[in-house]
Design an enzyme around this catalytic site. Sequence first.
Site, PDB file in Angstrom:
ATOM      1  N   HIS A  49       0.840  -1.209   0.000  1.00  0.00           N
ATOM      2  CA  HIS A  49       0.000   0.000   0.000  1.00  0.00           C
ATOM      3  C   HIS A  49       0.875   1.259   0.000  1.00  0.00           C
ATOM      4  O   HIS A  49       0.607   2.225  -0.714  1.00  0.00           O
ATOM      5  CB  HIS A  49      -0.886   0.060   1.257  1.00  0.00           C
ATOM      6  CG  HIS A  49      -1.945  -0.992   1.333  1.00  0.00           C
ATOM      7  ND1 HIS A  49      -2.117  -1.784   2.446  1.00  0.00           N
ATOM      8  CD2 HIS A  49      -2.903  -1.375   0.454  1.00  0.00           C
ATOM      9  CE1 HIS A  49      -3.145  -2.600   2.252  1.00  0.00           C
ATOM     10  NE2 HIS A  49      -3.641  -2.379   1.045  1.00  0.00           N
ATOM     11  N   LYS A 109     -19.275  -6.104   8.641  1.00  0.00           N
ATOM     12  CA  LYS A 109     -18.114  -7.002   8.662  1.00  0.00           C
ATOM     13  C   LYS A 109     -17.057  -6.427   9.572  1.00  0.00           C
ATOM     14  O   LYS A 109     -16.737  -5.245   9.461  1.00  0.00           O
ATOM     15  CB  LYS A 109     -17.508  -7.110   7.261  1.00  0.00           C
ATOM     16  CG  LYS A 109     -18.170  -8.096   6.359  1.00  0.00           C
ATOM     17  CD  LYS A 109     -17.245  -8.381   5.184  1.00  0.00           C
ATOM     18  CE  LYS A 109     -18.015  -8.880   3.971  1.00  0.00           C
ATOM     19  NZ  LYS A 109     -17.306  -8.587   2.718  1.00  0.00           N
ATOM     20  N   ARG A 117      -1.864  -6.046  -8.358  1.00  0.00           N
ATOM     21  CA  ARG A 117      -0.826  -7.048  -8.102  1.00  0.00           C
ATOM     22  C   ARG A 117      -0.937  -8.132  -9.149  1.00  0.00           C
ATOM     23  O   ARG A 117      -0.774  -7.894 -10.325  1.00  0.00           O
ATOM     24  CB  ARG A 117      -1.020  -7.669  -6.709  1.00  0.00           C
ATOM     25  CG  ARG A 117      -0.495  -6.854  -5.581  1.00  0.00           C
ATOM     26  CD  ARG A 117      -1.116  -7.317  -4.287  1.00  0.00           C
ATOM     27  NE  ARG A 117      -2.563  -7.119  -4.335  1.00  0.00           N
ATOM     28  CZ  ARG A 117      -3.369  -7.205  -3.304  1.00  0.00           C
ATOM     29  NH1 ARG A 117      -2.888  -7.526  -2.134  1.00  0.00           N
ATOM     30  NH2 ARG A 117      -4.655  -6.985  -3.420  1.00  0.00           N
ATOM     31  N   SER A 149      -2.905  -7.793   2.713  1.00  0.00           N
ATOM     32  CA  SER A 149      -3.250  -7.738   4.139  1.00  0.00           C
ATOM     33  C   SER A 149      -3.688  -9.119   4.626  1.00  0.00           C
ATOM     34  O   SER A 149      -3.361  -9.522   5.739  1.00  0.00           O
ATOM     35  CB  SER A 149      -4.369  -6.716   4.383  1.00  0.00           C
ATOM     36  OG  SER A 149      -3.952  -5.440   3.968  1.00  0.00           O
TER      37      SER A 149
HETATM   38  P1  ADP Z   1      -9.352  -4.519  -0.808  1.00  0.00           P
HETATM   39  O1  ADP Z   1     -10.018  -4.982   0.435  1.00  0.00           O
HETATM   40  O2  ADP Z   1     -10.233  -3.793  -1.763  1.00  0.00           O
HETATM   41  O3  ADP Z   1      -8.495  -5.564  -1.474  1.00  0.00           O
HETATM   42  P2  ADP Z   1      -6.934  -3.521   0.196  1.00  0.00           P
HETATM   43  O4  ADP Z   1      -6.754  -2.733   1.439  1.00  0.00           O
HETATM   44  O5  ADP Z   1      -6.492  -4.935   0.249  1.00  0.00           O
HETATM   45  O6  ADP Z   1      -8.400  -3.405  -0.289  1.00  0.00           O
HETATM   46  O7  ADP Z   1      -6.184  -2.811  -0.994  1.00  0.00           O
HETATM   47  C1  ADP Z   1      -6.516  -1.520  -1.431  1.00  0.00           C
HETATM   48  C2  ADP Z   1      -5.897  -1.309  -2.786  1.00  0.00           C
HETATM   49  O8  ADP Z   1      -4.485  -1.458  -2.688  1.00  0.00           O
HETATM   50  C3  ADP Z   1      -6.355  -2.292  -3.853  1.00  0.00           C
HETATM   51  O9  ADP Z   1      -6.387  -1.617  -5.093  1.00  0.00           O
HETATM   52  C4  ADP Z   1      -5.275  -3.317  -3.862  1.00  0.00           C
HETATM   53  O10 ADP Z   1      -5.180  -3.956  -5.130  1.00  0.00           O
HETATM   54  C5  ADP Z   1      -4.070  -2.444  -3.600  1.00  0.00           C
HETATM   55  N1  ADP Z   1      -2.986  -3.220  -3.018  1.00  0.00           N
HETATM   56  C6  ADP Z   1      -3.005  -3.991  -1.916  1.00  0.00           C
HETATM   57  N2  ADP Z   1      -1.817  -4.577  -1.706  1.00  0.00           N
HETATM   58  C7  ADP Z   1      -1.008  -4.164  -2.718  1.00  0.00           C
HETATM   59  C8  ADP Z   1       0.358  -4.444  -3.093  1.00  0.00           C
HETATM   60  N3  ADP Z   1       1.100  -5.299  -2.411  1.00  0.00           N
HETATM   61  N4  ADP Z   1       0.842  -3.834  -4.201  1.00  0.00           N
HETATM   62  C9  ADP Z   1       0.052  -3.014  -4.935  1.00  0.00           C
HETATM   63  N5  ADP Z   1      -1.238  -2.721  -4.647  1.00  0.00           N
HETATM   64  C10 ADP Z   1      -1.758  -3.293  -3.553  1.00  0.00           C
END
Ligand code: ADP
Length: 165
Positions: A18, A42, A91, A129
């Site tokens: 992130h 949730k 990703r 995450s």
């Molecule tokens: P969601 O619950 O929608 O997956 P996240 O908090 O996991 O939300 O992620 C928010 C955004 O950040 C999404 O667009 C996700 O693809 C991106 N993201 C999460 N981890 C990474 C990473 N390791 N590299 C690039 N983008 C990421």
Amino acid sequence: MERLAVYPGSFDPITNGHLDIIKRGLRSFDRLIILVAYNPNKSGLFSVNERMEMIRQVVGDDPRIRVDSFSGLLVNYVRDAGAQVILRGLRALSDFEYEFQMALINRRLNRDIETVFLMTGYKWFYTSSNLIKEAAGHGGSVRGLVPEIVLQKLQAKYSTLSGKG
Ligand code: ADP
């Protein structure tokens, strides 16, 4: 005109993947709102307030960044914030279909708002995450995948949950 983007996600918790998107996003946009988007039905591992607090600690007091939370229709938040862009990270291929659908429905809901994707830094290709929680929950080390402060919060959370804290 000032370029403002909203970067929405669960951020449960924020990872180095992130953070990479945030840092690189700031090269294309003047300001970013990091939005903890949540579903009130949730519950995550961390509360929305805990997630926002971790993000604030990690990004420091950068005047270009604001941290907020929201549980409604994303395009309405973006419009009301006066932003033009939803920023998302990509990703693996597995992200693509979901992100594609989200971008299309959001464009249908509001044609003035564009979704912009940044490709993940190769180091963070597998960092999510969910995987972080899975590994940390079983006692695995996630050092290097999340900021130090998040590492500490994960350790504290799991030792409390397992009754050791
Ligand atoms: P969601 O619950 O929608 O997956 P996240 O908090 O996991 O939300 O992620 C928010 C955004 O950040 C999404 O667009 C996700 O693809 C991106 N993201 C999460 N981890 C990474 C990473 N390791 N590299 C690039 N983008 C990421």
